[in-house]
Design a protein around this motif. Structure first.
Motif, PDB file in Angstrom:
ATOM      1  N   VAL A  86       0.829  -1.201   0.000  1.00 17.11           N
ATOM      2  CA  VAL A  86       0.000   0.000   0.000  1.00 17.11           C
ATOM      3  C   VAL A  86       0.865   1.254   0.000  1.00 17.11           C
ATOM      4  O   VAL A  86       0.610   2.206  -0.754  1.00 17.11           O
ATOM      5  CB  VAL A  86      -0.943   0.005   1.216  1.00 17.11           C
ATOM      6  CG1 VAL A  86      -1.681   1.333   1.319  1.00 17.11           C
ATOM      7  CG2 VAL A  86      -1.942  -1.140   1.127  1.00 17.11           C
ATOM      8  N   LEU A  87       1.898   1.268   0.821  1.00 15.45           N
ATOM      9  CA  LEU A  87       2.723   2.469   0.947  1.00 15.45           C
ATOM     10  C   LEU A  87       3.430   2.828  -0.353  1.00 15.45           C
ATOM     11  O   LEU A  87       3.723   4.007  -0.603  1.00 15.45           O
ATOM     12  CB  LEU A  87       3.751   2.282   2.064  1.00 15.45           C
ATOM     13  CG  LEU A  87       3.156   2.166   3.474  1.00 15.45           C
ATOM     14  CD1 LEU A  87       4.251   1.793   4.466  1.00 15.45           C
ATOM     15  CD2 LEU A  87       2.480   3.473   3.889  1.00 15.45           C
ATOM     16  N   ASP A  88       3.684   1.839  -1.203  1.00 13.11           N
ATOM     17  CA  ASP A  88       4.299   2.134  -2.504  1.00 13.11           C
ATOM     18  C   ASP A  88       3.389   2.969  -3.396  1.00 13.11           C
ATOM     19  O   ASP A  88       3.853   3.513  -4.408  1.00 13.11           O
ATOM     20  CB  ASP A  88       4.664   0.832  -3.221  1.00 13.11           C
ATOM     21  CG  ASP A  88       5.888   0.156  -2.621  1.00 13.11           C
ATOM     22  OD1 ASP A  88       6.590   0.800  -1.817  1.00 13.11           O
ATOM     23  OD2 ASP A  88       6.130  -1.033  -2.940  1.00 13.11           O
ATOM     24  N   GLN A  89       2.106   3.083  -3.038  1.00 12.84           N
ATOM     25  CA  GLN A  89       1.168   3.896  -3.818  1.00 12.84           C
ATOM     26  C   GLN A  89       1.169   5.366  -3.376  1.00 12.84           C
ATOM     27  O   GLN A  89       0.550   6.215  -4.020  1.00 12.84           O
ATOM     28  CB  GLN A  89      -0.256   3.353  -3.647  1.00 12.84           C
ATOM     29  CG  GLN A  89      -0.395   1.850  -3.813  1.00 12.84           C
ATOM     30  CD  GLN A  89      -0.111   1.373  -5.213  1.00 12.84           C
ATOM     31  OE1 GLN A  89      -0.523   2.012  -6.180  1.00 12.84           O
ATOM     32  NE2 GLN A  89       0.591   0.255  -5.333  1.00 12.84           N
ATOM     33  N   VAL A  90       1.847   5.674  -2.259  1.00 14.05           N
ATOM     34  CA  VAL A  90       1.778   7.002  -1.647  1.00 14.05           C
ATOM     35  C   VAL A  90       2.812   7.930  -2.267  1.00 14.05           C
ATOM     36  O   VAL A  90       4.000   7.591  -2.373  1.00 14.05           O
ATOM     37  CB  VAL A  90       2.011   6.908  -0.123  1.00 14.05           C
ATOM     38  CG1 VAL A  90       1.992   8.306   0.510  1.00 14.05           C
ATOM     39  CG2 VAL A  90       0.960   6.009   0.518  1.00 14.05           C
TER      40      VAL A  90
END
Length: 272
Positions: free
Chosen positions: A39-43
């Motif tokens: 998920v954090l790679d989408q931020v």
């Protein structure tokens, strides 16, 4: 707290379920944090992030470190208290208590909505995601994790060992924690709520369930759905279910922890 339509979940998450998660925050993070980077790679650095079903707030804090700001929303007062305490030194994090299905988010107030296993319990998922869509800026993105079907997974093996004695705590696909296990249903819900470019990608991560088998078995037996079903049967049947759970965990025990390989869908989409 603002208006709530998901009253059964509100009762659970402000009662035993929420208290168990709040008091075992580190343990639940040990189970789920291996999935964080998906998920954090989408931020992005300029993103205003909304974390849906933020719980104890680990993902919200980590998103804030990569983004302009992060806001977590959850039904659970006990978990939000933990989240606020743990984020006390993080200046660009806020938390709000509410039902994401009806919460009065500012129109277009966020660029990215995320969640780590926090979206599976909506009373009306199309309405909930339509409300999340409204909270996103034009072209805003969505990225969340949800359970796959349990069949063929380590967790399915563990829960399946108790099936002779207890109902499965996850519920059938289409309701409960596995409500988004079917990618076709997930895509239909999100497109119905106004999202496009929906993609469901199967991902895996290691999960630590306890320091040894008795510890892991006790933790799982105390998890809300399992505890509920154990309380619905007689003492002898509950004991047999617990014995079966303990035996099922044995193959996953290592020298320092009980580790399962978890499976999830990473679901992404964009506000149309």
């Amino acid at each position: 707290m603002t208006g709530i339509v998901n009253t059964a979940q509100a009762e659970a998450w402000n009662g035993y379920e929420g208290e168990h998660w709040a008091s075992h925050a580190d343990r639940y993070d040990a189970v789920n944090s291996g999935f964080n980077d998906y998920v954090l790679d989408q931020v992005g650095r300029d993103d205003r992030v909304l974390d849906i079903g933020c719980g104890n707030g680990q993902l919200t804090r980590l998103a804030a470190a990569r983004a302009r700001s992060a806001t977590g929303v959850d039904l659970s007062g006990p978990m939000l208290a933990t989240a606020r305490t743990r984020a006390a030194e993080v200046p660009n994090v806020t938390f709000e208590q509410g039902d994401a299905q009806e919460h009065p988010f500012a129109d277009g107030g966020f660029d990215l909505a995320i969640s780590r296993f926090g979206v599976m319990f909506f009373a009306d998922p199309v309405a909930a995601f339509a409300n999340v869509r409204r909270a996103l800026s034009p072209g805003g993105r969505l990225a969340f994790l949800c359970l796959t079907a349990l069949s063929g997974t380590d967790l399915g093996t563990v829960f399946g060992a108790m099936a002779e004695y207890l109902p499965q705590p996850t519920g059938p696909d289409g309701s409960g924690p596995t409500s988004f296990a079917d990618p076709d249903r997930t895509t239909a819900v999100l497109t119905g709520a106004g999202f496009e470019d929906v993609v469901c990608t199967r991902v895996e991560a290691g999960q630590v369930w306890g320091r040894d088998v008795p510890d892991a078995a006790g933790f799982i037996a105390g998890w809300g759905p399992v505890r509920h079903h154990l309380g619905m049967v007689d003492a002898a049947t509950a004991a047999k279910a617990t014995e079966a759970l303990t035996a099922a965990l044995e193959p996953f025990a290592g020298p320092d922890a009980v580790r399962l390989r978890g499976a999830a869908w990473l679901v992404t989409g964009r506000r149309s």
